[in-house]
Enzyme design. Structure first.
Site, mmCIF file in Angstrom:
data_model
loop_
_atom_site.group_PDB
_atom_site.id
_atom_site.type_symbol
_atom_site.label_atom_id
_atom_site.label_comp_id
_atom_site.label_asym_id
_atom_site.label_seq_id
_atom_site.Cartn_x
_atom_site.Cartn_y
_atom_site.Cartn_z
ATOM 1 N N SER A 77 0.803 -1.231 0.000
ATOM 2 C CA SER A 77 0.000 0.000 0.000
ATOM 3 C C SER A 77 0.829 1.272 0.000
ATOM 4 O O SER A 77 0.279 2.353 -0.208
ATOM 5 C CB SER A 77 -0.929 0.028 1.214
ATOM 6 O OG SER A 77 -2.108 -0.659 0.905
ATOM 7 N N LYS A 80 0.394 3.453 -2.965
ATOM 8 C CA LYS A 80 -0.829 4.236 -3.221
ATOM 9 C C LYS A 80 -0.585 5.742 -3.343
ATOM 10 O O LYS A 80 -1.099 6.380 -4.270
ATOM 11 C CB LYS A 80 -1.876 3.927 -2.141
ATOM 12 C CG LYS A 80 -2.439 2.505 -2.269
ATOM 13 C CD LYS A 80 -3.292 2.110 -1.078
ATOM 14 C CE LYS A 80 -3.851 0.691 -1.265
ATOM 15 N NZ LYS A 80 -4.496 0.156 -0.075
ATOM 16 N N TYR A 201 -2.867 -3.182 -10.575
ATOM 17 C CA TYR A 201 -2.843 -2.914 -9.131
ATOM 18 C C TYR A 201 -2.004 -3.963 -8.385
ATOM 19 O O TYR A 201 -1.164 -3.635 -7.551
ATOM 20 C CB TYR A 201 -4.286 -2.871 -8.596
ATOM 21 C CG TYR A 201 -4.343 -2.774 -7.087
ATOM 22 C CD1 TYR A 201 -4.011 -1.581 -6.442
ATOM 23 C CD2 TYR A 201 -4.700 -3.875 -6.313
ATOM 24 C CE1 TYR A 201 -4.034 -1.502 -5.044
ATOM 25 C CE2 TYR A 201 -4.730 -3.799 -4.927
ATOM 26 C CZ TYR A 201 -4.399 -2.609 -4.302
ATOM 27 O OH TYR A 201 -4.412 -2.533 -2.927
ATOM 28 N N TYR A 253 -4.136 3.408 7.754
ATOM 29 C CA TYR A 253 -5.286 2.522 7.967
ATOM 30 C C TYR A 253 -6.234 3.153 8.987
ATOM 31 O O TYR A 253 -6.345 4.382 9.043
ATOM 32 C CB TYR A 253 -4.811 1.124 8.402
ATOM 33 C CG TYR A 253 -3.880 0.474 7.405
ATOM 34 C CD1 TYR A 253 -4.272 0.273 6.092
ATOM 35 C CD2 TYR A 253 -2.606 0.076 7.751
ATOM 36 C CE1 TYR A 253 -3.429 -0.326 5.164
ATOM 37 C CE2 TYR A 253 -1.747 -0.527 6.836
ATOM 38 C CZ TYR A 253 -2.170 -0.714 5.538
ATOM 39 O OH TYR A 253 -1.329 -1.303 4.636
ATOM 40 N N VAL A 271 1.259 -3.575 4.038
ATOM 41 C CA VAL A 271 1.231 -4.854 4.752
ATOM 42 C C VAL A 271 2.519 -5.666 4.561
ATOM 43 O O VAL A 271 2.724 -6.661 5.241
ATOM 44 C CB VAL A 271 0.010 -5.720 4.345
ATOM 45 C CG1 VAL A 271 -1.292 -5.089 4.796
ATOM 46 C CG2 VAL A 271 0.001 -6.000 2.850
#
Ligand code: GLU
Length: 376
Positions: A77, A80, A201, A253, A271
């Protein structure tokens, strides 16, 4: 010959203070074995839980490193923010902002839920990130992943590879993300084939980085899009400031509110065990330690960031810099002359504008509106 104890202590003390601080973090937090390695993507479960690396890059291009800073791990992530910035610069803010919101969701990162307009809440949750990959796919078609990989490489200052095993493992088990993809498609947020977008992705999440890379990537965010090591302007300041905004509100998160309250540095975790933190106009930090807490954040990485923020008093809302330096940036020399400058100004036909802050890069050198280094 082994140095005498007093000599080696002297050497340790001669290390730069930042490196001594990182050494201390490494020693203090290495014994912490709380948390668990993510294994919902089976291949991630193979990571060595003991690995621990910390990198810190300052805006003059110095990179300080301790521990396992050369061990590659998947960005997950942490991709992102960079793909969001890339989408802003590639498709334009209007297009991106009309498809993806910027509100915290209050839900887990992989929640299958959209906002009241049937758009993703923000680009830091999976729905928003998949929408960003979809926008890049819309613009670049089958070259989308390569376009992303190269852009992330410019943030890191080197070519980045892909962990094919992690990619295949996520692709084989990523039905929840596919469900999000179909939800986006039925709401016209995704225009392209869902399977093609999801492959982009999954691949972007499997890009390999090190703690050193992520420190430099974070420092590029902190430096208004200029990589402080290569000097390349990687993204526009607009894209970077908006990216840092969503990192601030939604980067960690469902710990994001607590994080910005306690640590006060825009950050994103993944993660795979990485955390990157970017303090604008100051520094970028990258850490790697794969054991995660219940929110999905690296346990040791959180501790490093907390220690950095409190030790150097870095909470971004606790600044005491003189506002004249950054806000009252322009004035005419004729109205506010130094003796030398006034002499020069009087030889000109029109008053000269002095800009005390050409860019935030000059921040550290530019402590006073009269500093000659700051004049542009
Ligand atoms: N590829 C991961 C997923 O979509 C990224 C998760 C993360 O790092 O938060 O499940």
């Amino acid at each position: 010959m082994k140095p005498a104890a007093s000599e080696s202590a002297g050497w340790a003390n001669s290390k730069p203070p930042l490196l001594r601080f990182l050494d201390r973090c490494y020693l203090d937090f290495s014994p912490d074995t709380a948390g668990a390695v993510a294994d919902y993507i089976p291949e991630l479960g193979k990571a060595d839980p003991e690995h621990f690396g910390i990198g810190l890059a300052t805006l003059d291009g110095h990179v300080y490193e301790v521990g396992d800073t050369k061990i590659p791990f998947t960005i997950q992530s942490m991709s992102k923010p960079f793909v969001f910035a890339l989408a802003l610069d590639t498709l334009g803010a209007g297009r991106v902002e009309s498809a993806i919101g910027v509100e915290p969701s209050g839900d887990p990162f992989n929640s299958i839920r959209l906002n009241a307009e049937n758009h993703p809440f923000n680009p830091m949750v999976n729905a928003g990130a998949i929408a960003c990959s979809g926008l890049i796919h819309e613009a670049k078609g089958s070259a989308a992943f390569e376009y992303i990989r190269q852009a992330l490489g410019r943030f890191a200052g080197r070519e980045l590879g892909v962990d094919e095993a992690v990619y295949a493992s996520e692709s084989a088990t990523g039905d929840r993300n596919r469900a999000i993809g179909y939800l986006l498609r039925t709401n016209a947020v995704l225009k392209d084939n869902v399977a093609s977008v999801l492959e982009v992705y999954f691949r972007q999440c499997a890009i390999l980085v090190t703690a050193r890379d992520t420190a430099i990537m974070a420092a590029t965010l902190a430096n208004r899009g200029v990589n402080p090591v290569t000097g390349e302007q990687v993204m526009t300041p607009y894209a970077i400031s908006r990216t840092l905004s969503v990192m601030t509100s939604s980067g960690m998160y469902d710990y994001a509110g607590e994080w910005i309250y306690r640590v006060g540095i825009p950050a994103k975790s993944g993660v795979g065990g990485g955390i990157l933190a970017a303090l604008p106009a100051r520094l970028g930090l990258g850490s790697y330690s794969p054991r995660l807490d219940k929110h999905g954040n690296s346990v040791r990485g959180i501790k490093v960031c907390e220690a950095l923020s409190s030790h150097y008093d870095l909470h971004m809302l606790n600044r005491s810099d003189d506002a004249r330096n950054s806000i009252i940036a322009d004035y005419t020399i004729a109205k506010n002359p130094s003796r030398r400058a006034a002499g020069r100004a009087s030889r000109r036909s029109s008053p000269r504008i002095i800009r005390t802050f050409a860019s935030s890069n000059s921040w550290a050198r530019c402590r006073s509106p009269t500093s000659t280094m700051c004049r542009g």
